[in-house]
Design a protein around this motif. Sequence first.
Motif, PDB file in Angstrom:
ATOM      1  N   THR A  51      -8.457  -1.090   6.541  1.00  0.00           N
ATOM      2  CA  THR A  51      -8.694  -0.862   5.121  1.00  0.00           C
ATOM      3  C   THR A  51      -7.470  -0.163   4.524  1.00  0.00           C
ATOM      4  OG1 THR A  51      -9.619   1.323   5.498  1.00  0.00           O
ATOM      5  CG2 THR A  51     -11.184  -0.525   5.518  1.00  0.00           C
ATOM      6  N   LYS A  52      -7.401  -0.212   3.200  1.00  0.00           N
ATOM      7  CA  LYS A  52      -6.306   0.447   2.484  1.00  0.00           C
ATOM      8  C   LYS A  52      -6.282   1.947   2.846  1.00  0.00           C
ATOM      9  CE  LYS A  52      -4.897   0.650  -2.367  1.00  0.00           C
ATOM     10  NZ  LYS A  52      -5.171   1.989  -2.825  1.00  0.00           N
ATOM     11  N   SER A  56      -5.352  -8.712   6.845  1.00  0.00           N
ATOM     12  CA  SER A  56      -4.930  -7.323   6.555  1.00  0.00           C
ATOM     13  C   SER A  56      -4.900  -6.464   7.821  1.00  0.00           C
ATOM     14  CB  SER A  56      -5.869  -6.650   5.537  1.00  0.00           C
ATOM     15  OG  SER A  56      -6.186  -7.522   4.498  1.00  0.00           O
ATOM     16  N   GLU A  85      -3.350   4.250   4.462  1.00  0.00           N
ATOM     17  CA  GLU A  85      -2.824   5.417   3.736  1.00  0.00           C
ATOM     18  C   GLU A  85      -2.875   6.681   4.588  1.00  0.00           C
ATOM     19  OE1 GLU A  85      -3.709   4.166  -0.890  1.00  0.00           O
ATOM     20  OE2 GLU A  85      -5.267   5.186   0.273  1.00  0.00           O
ATOM     21  N   ILE A 135       0.829  -1.218   0.000  1.00  0.00           N
ATOM     22  CA  ILE A 135       0.000   0.000   0.000  1.00  0.00           C
ATOM     23  C   ILE A 135       0.863   1.268   0.000  1.00  0.00           C
ATOM     24  CG2 ILE A 135      -1.777   1.252   1.350  1.00  0.00           C
ATOM     25  CD1 ILE A 135      -2.653  -1.579   2.313  1.00  0.00           C
TER      26      ILE A 135
END
Length: 359
Positions: free
Chosen positions: A207-208, A203, A212, A122
């Motif tokens: 969430t991505k 993961s 980020e 990511i």
Amino acid sequence: MYFTLPKEYREATADDMRERIRAAKKRLGKKLLILTHHYQRVEVVEFGDHLGDSYGLSKIAAAQKEAEIIVFCGVHFMAESADILTGAHQMVYLPNPLAGCPMADMAEMADVLAAWEYLGEIVDTKKIMPISYMNTAAGLKAFTGRNGGLICTSSNADAALKWAFQQREKVFFFPDQHLGYNTGKKMGLSPEEMVIWDFSRESGGLTKEQIEKAKVILWKGHCHVHTNFTAEQVREVREKYPDVKVIVHPECPPEVVDLADASGSTAFIVKYCEEAPPGSTIAIGTEINLINRMALTYPDKTIFELSGQTCPVCANMYRTTLHDVAYTLEHYQDIKPIHVPEPTRSEALLALEKMLEII
Ligand code: 13P
Ligand code: SF4
């Protein structure tokens, strides 16, 4: 691992053990150095050449060149760090080999590597600084060193975080979520900027977008001794003792640290007790052996444990007895020292030296 002392030691009296420790110390002279962490039993602390927090003891180990036999009365990760920081002619012994740290065990190498790889899908990991709390196995310290990061303890986590943000955009902090969060908050980071990587979930349960946006990615580890303290206990103690000062270790949950008068490493807590004026009332949120020692050392102050009921003992620190110390001093030639092999040692050393350099 199964470990038991020979019968002769198990059945010996504490006074006999004291006498034999004294004799061994005299015999070994400057060849021997006994380091004791603040959570050790009072009768073990009595024989330490140095007493300290994990940062202070690692500094002493690094500076010490003369001692060939270093007996580390603490837990495994501390003895490993001492081995990394000392020379090849110096042997480090952990008097009770079963003394581990459950928090350190919450970060396993395979899980950390998998997390790092996932984060790298990511964000470029060159933008992420790994910070490993001292409470980790040597392999993870090596991972940190390899990736340009550093080790921190509870006495220097703020300086470590500050240094990390001067170099990179994000921090990957493991394994203590509370120390990481409390330190980030003190630096002005918002809760949204600090996310928790749950190693038991796919993961990390993030969430991505969360990754980020995050400034700090915190491993979901904790210390079961310190997470027993609650905000309710702080409120209750303040009600009962209006003049009380509440001092806690930063491994406590954020809502406890927020309500406390001060938080800091074990050395900080000891110094606070020492410097408080006579007549002070101090409620402490950390391990019980340190608190009991403070109450004994300063009878002119009212010093007690914050929860009043849960008896926060670190069973691993408590494992080391006078008998273990006596046995180690009398049989060190037959005991396997704590030894971190290469290349783990050199890579971990990079991260430890960085801590000692910048802080
Ligand atoms: P200190 O670094 O404050 O001594 O803490 C070590 C530890 O394990 C606290 O639980
Ligand atoms: Fe580990 Fe907690 Fe014990 Fe410290 S008090 S050594 S963090 S289990």
